[in-house]
Design a protein around this motif. Structure first.
Motif, PDB file in Angstrom:
ATOM      1  N   ILE A   1     -42.438  27.849   7.965  1.00  0.00           N
ATOM      2  CA  ILE A   1     -42.838  29.150   6.146  1.00  0.00           C
ATOM      3  C   ILE A   1     -41.571  30.073   6.135  1.00  0.00           C
ATOM      4  N   VAL A   2     -41.179  30.553   6.706  1.00  0.00           N
ATOM      5  CA  VAL A   2     -39.966  31.546   6.515  1.00  0.00           C
ATOM      6  C   VAL A   2     -38.973  30.498   5.909  1.00  0.00           C
ATOM      7  N   HIS A   3     -38.535  29.644   6.698  1.00  0.00           N
ATOM      8  CA  HIS A   3     -37.459  28.290   6.356  1.00  0.00           C
ATOM      9  C   HIS A   3     -37.923  27.939   4.977  1.00  0.00           C
ATOM     10  N   ALA A   4     -39.385  27.906   4.611  1.00  0.00           N
ATOM     11  CA  ALA A   4     -39.986  27.114   3.378  1.00  0.00           C
ATOM     12  C   ALA A   4     -40.039  28.255   1.959  1.00  0.00           C
ATOM     13  N   LYS A   5     -39.368  29.395   1.883  1.00  0.00           N
ATOM     14  CA  LYS A   5     -39.238  30.324   1.551  1.00  0.00           C
ATOM     15  C   LYS A   5     -38.568  30.609   0.896  1.00  0.00           C
ATOM     16  N   HIS A   6     -37.007  30.126   1.615  1.00  0.00           N
ATOM     17  CA  HIS A   6     -35.736  30.091   1.452  1.00  0.00           C
ATOM     18  C   HIS A   6     -35.760  28.919   0.388  1.00  0.00           C
ATOM     19  N   ILE A   7     -36.403  28.359   0.186  1.00  0.00           N
ATOM     20  CA  ILE A   7     -35.933  27.109  -0.582  1.00  0.00           C
ATOM     21  C   ILE A   7     -36.052  27.759  -1.594  1.00  0.00           C
ATOM     22  N   THR A   8     -35.230  27.241  -3.089  1.00  0.00           N
ATOM     23  CA  THR A   8     -35.149  28.434  -4.280  1.00  0.00           C
ATOM     24  C   THR A   8     -34.984  27.001  -5.068  1.00  0.00           C
ATOM     25  N   THR A   9     -34.512  27.323  -6.838  1.00  0.00           N
ATOM     26  CA  THR A   9     -34.729  26.138  -7.845  1.00  0.00           C
ATOM     27  C   THR A   9     -33.328  25.303  -7.721  1.00  0.00           C
ATOM     28  N   GLU A  10     -32.583  26.181  -6.996  1.00  0.00           N
ATOM     29  CA  GLU A  10     -31.106  25.501  -6.015  1.00  0.00           C
ATOM     30  C   GLU A  10     -31.511  24.368  -5.729  1.00  0.00           C
ATOM     31  N   ASN A  11     -31.908  23.876  -5.144  1.00  0.00           N
ATOM     32  CA  ASN A  11     -32.683  22.690  -4.565  1.00  0.00           C
ATOM     33  C   ASN A  11     -33.085  21.647  -5.288  1.00  0.00           C
ATOM     34  N   PHE A  12     -33.467  21.514  -6.747  1.00  0.00           N
ATOM     35  CA  PHE A  12     -33.885  21.894  -7.871  1.00  0.00           C
ATOM     36  C   PHE A  12     -32.865  20.812  -8.578  1.00  0.00           C
ATOM     37  N   ARG A  13     -31.690  21.316  -8.067  1.00  0.00           N
ATOM     38  CA  ARG A  13     -30.939  20.586  -9.597  1.00  0.00           C
ATOM     39  C   ARG A  13     -30.120  19.313  -9.018  1.00  0.00           C
ATOM     40  N   GLN A  14     -29.698  18.992  -7.975  1.00  0.00           N
ATOM     41  CA  GLN A  14     -29.878  17.565  -8.005  1.00  0.00           C
ATOM     42  C   GLN A  14     -30.479  17.185  -7.279  1.00  0.00           C
ATOM     43  N   VAL A  15     -31.977  16.140  -7.509  1.00  0.00           N
ATOM     44  CA  VAL A  15     -32.118  15.593  -6.909  1.00  0.00           C
ATOM     45  C   VAL A  15     -32.192  13.855  -7.266  1.00  0.00           C
ATOM     46  N   ILE A  16     -32.858  12.929  -6.528  1.00  0.00           N
ATOM     47  CA  ILE A  16     -33.005  11.697  -6.504  1.00  0.00           C
ATOM     48  C   ILE A  16     -33.923  11.098  -6.958  1.00  0.00           C
ATOM     49  N   LEU A  17     -34.333  10.401  -8.112  1.00  0.00           N
ATOM     50  CA  LEU A  17     -35.225   9.398  -8.862  1.00  0.00           C
ATOM     51  C   LEU A  17     -35.575   8.327  -8.097  1.00  0.00           C
ATOM     52  N   ARG A  18     -36.810   8.127  -8.291  1.00  0.00           N
ATOM     53  CA  ARG A  18     -37.536   7.246  -7.013  1.00  0.00           C
ATOM     54  C   ARG A  18     -38.061   6.327  -7.807  1.00  0.00           C
ATOM     55  N   SER A  19     -38.876   6.682  -9.204  1.00  0.00           N
ATOM     56  CA  SER A  19     -39.612   5.849 -10.230  1.00  0.00           C
ATOM     57  C   SER A  19     -39.502   6.913 -11.081  1.00  0.00           C
ATOM     58  N   VAL A  20     -40.185   5.587 -12.277  1.00  0.00           N
ATOM     59  CA  VAL A  20     -40.627   6.245 -13.647  1.00  0.00           C
ATOM     60  C   VAL A  20     -41.921   5.725 -14.298  1.00  0.00           C
ATOM     61  N   TYR A  21     -43.161   6.857 -14.063  1.00  0.00           N
ATOM     62  CA  TYR A  21     -44.457   6.119 -13.958  1.00  0.00           C
ATOM     63  C   TYR A  21     -45.093   6.122 -15.365  1.00  0.00           C
TER      64      TYR A  21
END
Length: 145
Positions: free
Chosen positions: A21-41
């Protein structure tokens, strides 16, 4: 003796959960700057993996809804609507493939998808869909027909 073992195990589990839980709180929007596309619905919904997140169940095959636009639905509707839906899906697939995808200002929508401003190569996916007549502006609420 048995009570001590149960207590020891319970404390260990509690510490493990708290650490995550403490580790998850450190996840910020910085983590969403380079996502990997899986599929498009469809034109306004796709799935990604978030490589900077290390809790697989929360970071793989995540549904993303593009904020601010509504594209034709793949299911139901007239043949013309379905054809427009396929065009929007193809457009979104092409623009997201092999591109740097950034998810910003994310919240959850009513279907528990991430509702995000999607930026691809410094361009708004919402604006690109609207500009190419593949979607209409939409900010929640009841859709007009």
């Amino acid at each position: 003796m048995f009570t001590n073992r149960i207590l020891f195990i319970a404390i260990g589990l509690l510490l493990t959960v708290c650490t995550h839980i403490v580790h998850a709180k450190h996840i910020t929007t910085e983590n969403f700057r380079q996502v990997i596309l899986r599929s498009v619905y469809d034109g306004d919904t796709f799935y990604v993996d978030i490589p900077s997140c290390d809790i697989a169940i929360f970071c793989e095959h995540i549904p993303i809804r593009v904020r601010g636009v509504d594209c034709p639905e793949m299911k139901g509707g007239t043949p013309e609507t379905k054809a427009r839906a396929k065009q929007a899906k193809t457009f979104t697939q092409e623009i997201l493939s092999n591109s740097e995808i950034s998810l910003q200002n994310c919240t959850r929508d009513k279907y528990f998808r991430l509702l995000c401003d999607v930026v691809v190569n410094n361009k708004s996916l919402t604006q690109e869909l609207i500009k190419n007549s593949l979607g209409v502006p939409y900010n929640g609420g009841t859709k007009t027909k």
